[in-house]
Enzyme design. Structure first.
Site, PDB file in Angstrom:
ATOM      1  CB  SER A 150     -19.079  24.306  43.608  1.00 61.53           C
ATOM      2  OG  SER A 150     -17.709  24.518  43.836  1.00 61.53           O
ATOM      3  CD  GLN A 173     -17.196  20.707  46.155  1.00 61.59           C
ATOM      4  OE1 GLN A 173     -17.363  21.911  46.161  1.00 61.59           O
ATOM      5  NE2 GLN A 173     -15.998  20.158  46.180  1.00 61.59           N
ATOM      6  CE1 TYR A 175     -12.877  20.149  44.802  1.00 60.46           C
ATOM      7  CE2 TYR A 175     -13.678  22.398  44.788  1.00 60.46           C
ATOM      8  CZ  TYR A 175     -13.420  21.217  44.130  1.00 60.46           C
ATOM      9  OH  TYR A 175     -13.724  21.101  42.802  1.00 60.46           O
ATOM     10  CB  THR A 201     -14.638  16.907  45.784  1.00 62.51           C
ATOM     11  OG1 THR A 201     -15.935  17.457  45.572  1.00 62.51           O
ATOM     12  CG2 THR A 201     -14.022  16.548  44.451  1.00 62.51           C
ATOM     13  NE  ARG A 210      -9.713  20.574  35.857  1.00 64.29           N
ATOM     14  CZ  ARG A 210     -10.549  20.998  36.787  1.00 64.29           C
ATOM     15  NH1 ARG A 210     -11.023  22.236  36.737  1.00 64.29           N
ATOM     16  NH2 ARG A 210     -10.929  20.204  37.761  1.00 64.29           N
ATOM     17  NE  ARG A 274     -14.228  20.957  35.279  1.00 60.97           N
ATOM     18  CZ  ARG A 274     -14.437  21.979  34.458  1.00 60.97           C
ATOM     19  NH1 ARG A 274     -14.957  21.767  33.267  1.00 60.97           N
ATOM     20  NH2 ARG A 274     -14.127  23.208  34.801  1.00 60.97           N
ATOM     21  N   GLY A 306     -21.712  12.388  35.075  1.00 63.71           N
ATOM     22  CA  GLY A 306     -20.666  12.357  34.054  1.00 63.71           C
ATOM     23  C   GLY A 306     -21.236  12.031  32.697  1.00 63.71           C
ATOM     24  N   GLY A 307     -21.343  13.049  31.846  1.00 60.66           N
ATOM     25  CA  GLY A 307     -21.758  12.825  30.459  1.00 60.66           C
ATOM     26  C   GLY A 307     -23.242  12.598  30.276  1.00 60.66           C
ATOM     27  CB  VAL A 308     -26.100  12.455  32.613  1.00 62.87           C
ATOM     28  CG1 VAL A 308     -27.614  12.362  32.538  1.00 62.87           C
ATOM     29  CG2 VAL A 308     -25.506  11.253  33.334  1.00 62.87           C
ATOM     30  NE  ARG A 309     -23.561  16.821  28.375  1.00 66.18           N
ATOM     31  CZ  ARG A 309     -22.898  16.655  29.523  1.00 66.18           C
ATOM     32  NH1 ARG A 309     -23.500  16.124  30.575  1.00 66.18           N
ATOM     33  NH2 ARG A 309     -21.643  17.046  29.663  1.00 66.18           N
ATOM     34  N   GLY A 328     -23.680  18.290  35.283  1.00 72.15           N
ATOM     35  CA  GLY A 328     -22.863  19.463  35.592  1.00 72.15           C
ATOM     36  C   GLY A 328     -22.938  20.515  34.506  1.00 72.15           C
TER      37      GLY A 328
HETATM   38  C1  LIG Z   1     -17.390  24.206  35.239  1.00 71.09           C
HETATM   39  C2  LIG Z   1     -17.344  23.043  36.191  1.00 71.09           C
HETATM   40  C3  LIG Z   1     -16.952  23.249  37.500  1.00 71.09           C
HETATM   41  C4  LIG Z   1     -16.938  22.191  38.402  1.00 71.09           C
HETATM   42  N1  LIG Z   1     -16.624  22.436  39.705  1.00 71.09           N
HETATM   43  C5  LIG Z   1     -16.667  21.425  40.606  1.00 71.09           C
HETATM   44  C6  LIG Z   1     -16.437  21.680  41.977  1.00 71.09           C
HETATM   45  O1  LIG Z   1     -16.208  22.802  42.391  1.00 71.09           O
HETATM   46  N2  LIG Z   1     -16.460  20.621  42.828  1.00 71.09           N
HETATM   47  C7  LIG Z   1     -16.730  19.335  42.399  1.00 71.09           C
HETATM   48  O2  LIG Z   1     -16.740  18.400  43.185  1.00 71.09           O
HETATM   49  N3  LIG Z   1     -16.991  19.086  41.095  1.00 71.09           N
HETATM   50  C8  LIG Z   1     -16.975  20.088  40.207  1.00 71.09           C
HETATM   51  N4  LIG Z   1     -17.268  19.835  38.889  1.00 71.09           N
HETATM   52  C9  LIG Z   1     -17.653  18.468  38.491  1.00 71.09           C
HETATM   53  C10 LIG Z   1     -19.174  18.283  38.574  1.00 71.09           C
HETATM   54  O3  LIG Z   1     -19.613  18.230  39.902  1.00 71.09           O
HETATM   55  C11 LIG Z   1     -19.633  16.996  37.900  1.00 71.09           C
HETATM   56  O4  LIG Z   1     -18.949  15.922  38.481  1.00 71.09           O
HETATM   57  C12 LIG Z   1     -19.406  16.968  36.370  1.00 71.09           C
HETATM   58  O5  LIG Z   1     -19.643  18.240  35.815  1.00 71.09           O
HETATM   59  C13 LIG Z   1     -20.346  15.948  35.728  1.00 71.09           C
HETATM   60  O6  LIG Z   1     -20.056  15.809  34.372  1.00 71.09           O
HETATM   61  P1  LIG Z   1     -20.891  16.562  33.212  1.00 71.09           P
HETATM   62  O7  LIG Z   1     -20.415  17.993  33.210  1.00 71.09           O
HETATM   63  O8  LIG Z   1     -20.495  15.830  31.996  1.00 71.09           O
HETATM   64  O9  LIG Z   1     -22.355  16.457  33.538  1.00 71.09           O
HETATM   65  C14 LIG Z   1     -17.278  20.887  37.969  1.00 71.09           C
HETATM   66  C15 LIG Z   1     -17.664  20.687  36.639  1.00 71.09           C
HETATM   67  C16 LIG Z   1     -17.700  21.735  35.769  1.00 71.09           C
HETATM   68  C17 LIG Z   1     -18.143  21.480  34.351  1.00 71.09           C
END
Ligand SMILES: Cc1cc2nc3c(=O)[nH]c(=O)nc-3n(C[C@H](O)[C@H](O)[C@H](O)COP(=O)(O)O)c2cc1C
Length: 388
Positions: A150, A173, A175, A201, A210, A274, A306-309, A328
């Site tokens: 990130s 990544q 911003y 992003t 949040r 988020r 997203g949500g992959v476990r 993530g």
């Molecule tokens: C603690 C945390 C910080 C994150 N920071 C960023 C970030 O800086 N930039 C970004 O594009 N996504 C960020 N994300 C989103 C992740 O890239 C990713 O889309 C997401 O975590 C996937 O979902 P999952 O946590 O359920 O696997 C963050 C997610 C988490 C949990």
């Protein structure tokens, strides 16, 4: 009489209908998290499933840091759904197929990796370990999977690049800063440090609501330009020779627009739920694209997270046409054990994915398509694009 019927409905039959479903971020895997005192770590080999890492991290991290990793937007309905939705897609295993030689090898933008999953960009890896993102980069290098740090990482762009093993490919990544000088410098630093692709992003014109993290006063790490548009995306692409992939595509319309604007790839994501509560889970977005414009999956390279476990989650996204699947939070939690924990997670997931593909009867992951899935009731909820 009517009152009596209503009483019956809400007292006798209601408990089943309104039973509280557990939040599946920590499903019961048989892991005894209570056996480890708060602030301590169990042995790594007591971890048998990816969600176990969250239980460990919850005990190990302080409540404020854990809340930052764990948080979803607002009531966390989208986060809950992104985890639960996978169980609504059913697999259709085929039998009597030789599955002895399954390979997870994958090519992403011409670069070879050993698995179709990657470490998604997440800010502040330093909350679990002093070596922060260095552990993630080193584990990805040792296992040859993709990692994309990130821009809000604890470590600097150049520090992370410096621990790459020879030939290791990482994306980064981005911003889009409101400050044009900073934006130009960020892009230049990413390219100069040797990263091979940029995930820009696009799902956060402003920081999400949040609630969970706000209790601890976490400031936003994000310096995002709310004026960023498809025109500015094209200008950004002209600033670098690297592929610039929009991260945070959440509708078939935007997937098509991305292709129209020449995006070399798209990244389906709602930022780990988020940003906007009740936004569609990336699995639903993949289904929406598959139903309305399936050509997207052949016209551009599709990433998703997203949500992959579980291994089966990855198989479902691949079957819909996604080419690389990110995780993530699990990787952030695994870093409580340092690099060894991150590598352990990668091995666990490779193993699970191979076992699941075998039992699905997929001899080669490239054969996966929607014939391996029963999308069931989810199809009824798909947004139909009006092309008239
Ligand atoms: C603690 C945390 C910080 C994150 N920071 C960023 C970030 O800086 N930039 C970004 O594009 N996504 C960020 N994300 C989103 C992740 O890239 C990713 O889309 C997401 O975590 C996937 O979902 P999952 O946590 O359920 O696997 C963050 C997610 C988490 C949990």
């Amino acid at each position: 009489m009517r009152a009596a019927i209503l009483f019956f409905l809400f007292s006798a039959s209601a408990p089943g209908a309104f039973a509280v479903t557990p939040f599946l971020n920590e499903p019961d895997t048989g892991f005894n998290d209570g056996a480890v005192p708060t602030g301590q770590l169990p042995t790594l080999n007591s971890i048998k499933a990816i969600p176990d890492f969250e239980a460990v991290a919850r005990h190990f991290m302080n409540v404020s840091d854990y809340a930052y990793y764990r948080t979803g937007a607002a009531g966390e309905f989208a986060y809950r759904r992104s985890l639960e939705i996978f169980s609504q897609v059913k697999l259709r295993p085929r039998t009597l197929i030789d599955v002895t030689n399954i390979s997870l090898n994958t090519t992403i933008f011409g670069h070879k990796f050993t698995a179709p999953f990657f470490i998604a960009p997440a800010a502040r890896a330093g909350l679990t370990h002093p070596r922060a993102e260095l552990n993630l980069a080193e584990a990805a290098g040792a296992e040859n999977i993709l990692y994309a740090p990130s821009l809000s990482a604890t470590k600097k762009i150049e520090e992370i690049a410096a621990v790459a093993v020879p030939g290791q490919v990482m994306f980064h990544q981005l911003y889009v800063s409101r400050n044009k000088t900073k934006l130009a410098s960020d892009v230049k630093r990413i390219e100069a440090a040797g990263f091979k692709g940029i995930f820009v992003t696009v799902d956060n014109p402003v920081h999400g609501v949040r609630t969970r993290e706000s209790r601890y006063g976490w400031p936003s790490t994000t310096d995002s330009d709310p004026e960023f548009t498809w025109e500015s995306y094209q200008a950004l692409r002209n600033m670098t020779s690297l592929p610039v992939i929009p991260k945070g595509i959440q509708s078939v319309e935007d997937a098509l627009l991305a292709i129209k604007h020449g995006a070399p790839g798209i990244y389906l994501s709602n930022h780990g739920a988020r940003q906007l509560d009740t936004s569609q889970s990336p699995l639903e977005v993949a289904i929406e694209i598959h139903e309305n414009a399936p050509e997207v999956f052949s016209e551009t390279f599709v990433f998703a997270d997203g949500g992959v476990r579980y291994g089966t989650d990855i198989l479902k996204l691949l079957a819909l046409g996604v080419k690389a699947v990110g995780l993530g939070r699990p990787f952030m939690y695994s870093n409580v054990f340092g690099r060894e924990g991150v590598q352990y997670l990668i091995d666990l997931l490779k193993e699970e994915l191979t076992v699941d593909a075998s039992n699905l009867g997929v001899a080669d992951l490239k054969q996966l398509d929607t014939k391996w899935l029963n999308l069931g009731r989810l199809l009824a909820f798909v947004y139909r694009l009006d092309t008239a």
